[in-house]
Design a protein around this motif. Structure first.
Motif: not given
Length: 437
Positions: A35-62
């Motif tokens: 879960l990521s919550r980045p805050v971006f500033f551009e040219a001295n001003r607040l530009k964008q707030l974000e919330t992003s989620q990711s989920e991954g699963t890796a299966l290894r078998l023999w």
């Protein structure tokens, strides 16, 4: 989002059960949620707030001794993943199963999440501090809170997991003076709190040093790599310490265990408890451990995963990491520390009669060979122990193995540059060339 979320998820159990029922001799599930919550500033001003989620699963078998690896993101069907891994296993050569049995099921969560409002306030504070002194400067920055949960579950009884919270920030200050463009960048990575005043001070210091552009030195002069730039040197050392490079006889240190390979002032090591890149277990489930690679300039250890360690005739060092989510574990590092010296950055500068400071660079080294030729993106000229101005259009070239034997001084100002904790240092033996204006 805590580690209990993954420990209570049943997808890993479903995958292992289906894999074994389908004829696999062994199987492993690697899961990651962030879960990521980045805050971006551009040219001295607040530009964008974000919330992003990711989920991954890796299966290894023999299956019939042949490994198969498949990766899926988001919600997945267990049966589909197992069928895909079984199909892929038919394309691979047989290999031995290297799985860890259960050693410790859970580890304490590390780091503390902070609200978006605090990230915004930190960003505004850092920008205000810089523009109070340099009102013409444009600041771009991002401030982020990232929470990642990792779980590893296998058919040998291993089930371990933990949650890692990391705070990070990055700021670039751009200063246009007629035809001259200057960009000064710096950042921080911490567990519990960021320090906007420290970040602003570091950038202001470099803006102060850059007030005037002056001709660079030429020929061979002492070069000071700041803690921000010194990471380039340690990348070569990390490659030379990789157990896989030892097996391939690609490292110059293959026959050097117990022998000097660097200046006696240098000690290089890893520490599972250190800083924002602490790590309780590797991607094979082996608990990480403290390990000294070079002690007082003498080579002590290499790092390896289970397979590489077995081929070298030694145990794994707990350094089996996946270069990417869909990759097999291979020798890797979670953090890399250089024991600091006793001199401050200012004291290092005062030691130099005529030299060059490298703070930001373009390009890098040639990996394991150690040869490098870099363009200095941000650097300074030193005369009589004082910084006299910024240099432009300047290059330095040399060999990492050579100059780390010619260490002049080691600073006390160690800081994290990515997962490398390094101080500033002065070396000799570098060729310097630049344009004379």
């Amino acid at each position: 989002m805590g580690s209990e979320n993954l420990s209570q998820d049943t997808l890993a159990e479903q995958l292992l059960e289906l894999a074994i029922k389908s004829g696999a001799e062994a199987a492993e599930v690697y899961q990651s949620r962030s879960l990521s919550r980045p805050v971006f500033f551009e040219a001295n001003r607040l530009k964008q707030l974000e919330t992003s989620q990711s989920e991954g699963t890796a299966l290894r078998l023999w299956h019939n001794g042949r490994p198969g690896l498949t990766v899926a993101y988001g919600s997945v069907e267990a049966q589909t993943m197992v069928e895909r891994a079984l199909a892929l296993s038919q394309l691979n050569q047989p290999e031995s199963v290297e799985l860890v049995k259960n050693s410790q099921p859970s580890y304490p969560d590390v780091g503390s999440a902070v609200p978006l409002e605090l990230l915004v306030n930190w960003g505004k504070e850092a920008i205000a501090l810089i523009r109070d002194v340099y009102p013409d400067v444009l600041c771009n920055s991002d401030w982020e809170c990232d929470v990642e949960t990792t779980r590893l579950f296998n058919s040998q009884g291993l089930d371990c997991y933990y949650t890692d919270t990391t705070l990070s920030c990055y700021m670039a200050a751009e200063w246009v003076r007629g035809d001259d463009f200057l960009s000064v960048a710096d950042g921080q990575t911490q567990r519990d709190i960021l320090h906007p005043e420290k970040l602003a001070h570091q950038i202001l210091q470099r803006l102060d040093w850059s007030q005037e552009n002056i001709p660079p030195p030429s020929g061979r002069v002492p070069v000071l790599f700041t803690s921000k730039a010194a990471d380039m040197l340690w990348g070569t050392a990390q490659a030379a310490l990789n157990g896989k490079r030892i097996l391939e006889v690609a490292s110059p240190w293959v026959e050097r265990l117990g022998k000097p390979v660097m200046s006696p002032s240098l000690t290089l090591y890893q520490d599972p408890q250190a800083g924002p890149y602490s790590c309780p277990f590797d991607d094979e489930g082996t608990p990480t451990s403290p390990l000294v690679f070079i002690q007082d300039g003498i080579l002590q250890n290499f790092y390896c995963d289970r397979t590489t360690g077995k081929q070298l005739g030694i145990n794994t060092t707990g350094n089996g990491f996946r270069p990417s989510f869909g990759s097999y574990p291979s020798p890797g590092l979670f953090n890399f520390l250089i024991q600091p010296g006793s001199a401050s950055l200012q004291e290092l500068i005062h030691q130099m009669d005529d030299g060059l400071i490298v703070d930001q660079m373009l390009g890098g080294g040639d990996g394991i060979s150690g040869d490098f030729s870099i363009n200095i993106d941000l650097g300074y000229r030193v005369k009589n122990g004082q910084i006299v101005g910024r240099v432009k259009d300047t290059m330095v070239a040399g060999n990492v193995y050579t100059i780390l034997k010619q260490l002049v001084a080691l600073g006390s100002d160690a800081d994290w540059n990515g997962s490398c904790y390094t101080p500033s240092l002065i070396v000799e033996g570098l060729s310097t060339t630049g344009r004379i204006y």
